[in-house]
Design an enzyme around this catalytic site. Structure first.
Site, PDB file in Angstrom:
ATOM      1  N   ARG A   1       0.882  -1.179   0.000  1.00 42.53           N
ATOM      2  CA  ARG A   1       0.000   0.000   0.000  1.00 42.53           C
ATOM      3  C   ARG A   1       0.912   1.218   0.000  1.00 42.53           C
ATOM      4  NH1 ARG A   1      -2.563   4.231   0.429  1.00 42.53           N
ATOM      5  NH2 ARG A   1      -4.660   4.463   1.194  1.00 42.53           N
TER       6      ARG A   1
ATOM      7  N   GLU B   1     -11.079   4.663  -5.357  1.00 43.01           N
ATOM      8  CA  GLU B   1     -11.318   3.238  -5.580  1.00 43.01           C
ATOM      9  C   GLU B   1     -11.716   3.026  -7.040  1.00 43.01           C
ATOM     10  OE1 GLU B   1     -10.578   1.088  -3.183  1.00 43.01           O
ATOM     11  OE2 GLU B   1     -10.125   2.802  -1.899  1.00 43.01           O
TER      12      GLU B   1
ATOM     13  N   ARG C   1      -1.078  -5.586   4.635  1.00 41.71           N
ATOM     14  CA  ARG C   1      -0.303  -4.994   3.539  1.00 41.71           C
ATOM     15  C   ARG C   1       0.892  -4.228   4.101  1.00 41.71           C
ATOM     16  NH1 ARG C   1      -5.054  -1.594   0.727  1.00 41.71           N
ATOM     17  NH2 ARG C   1      -5.057  -0.860   2.871  1.00 41.71           N
TER      18      ARG C   1
END
Length: 132
Positions: free
Chosen positions: A46, A54, A88
């Protein structure tokens, strides 16, 4: 004796997050990628300090496409910060010595994530906050 026992702990803590490198094998969206490291492990990354729309939001596809063009299939170095609640790795991605996270903001494909500014150096805070 206590001194000698703390050295390994300090050493381990300081290097528990180190730079990693690998080839970008997937660009999920404008702020998330997968790389294959040199141990043939797939790592979910990330991009730190930024937020991108998104895929289902306006400009989500454009943001992903821009990041795809910058680094897909290329070798990158990630300056790791921490892991998020989804496991992540959070980090700054570099390709050819350039800060890809910052490039996303400069291109208008992501925003500076000011909420996490305390995790950035003062220099990066200034660069990211003034990027357009």
């Amino acid at each position: 004796m206590k001194f000698f026992l703390t050295i390994p702990i300090i050493f381990f803590a300081a290097f528990s997050f180190a730079d990693i490198s690998g080839k970008v094998i997937k660009v999920t969206d404008g702020d998330t990628i997968n790389i294959r490291d040199h141990d043939d492990k797939t790592l979910n990354i990330r991009l730190a300090g930024i937020d991108a729309p998104e895929m289902s939001q306006p400009y989500g596809k454009e943001s992903r496409s821009h990041l795809l063009g910058l680094i897909h299939g290329k070798e990158v170095v990630i300056e790791t910060k921490k892991k998020d609640r989804y496991g992540r790795i959070i980090g700054t991605v570099y390709h050819d010595g350039k800060d890809v996270n910052l490039i996303q903001v400069q291109a208008g494909m992501a925003w500076w994530y000011e909420y996490y500014k305390d995790q950035q150096s003062p220099e990066d805070q200034l660069l990211y906050s003034t990027a357009h």
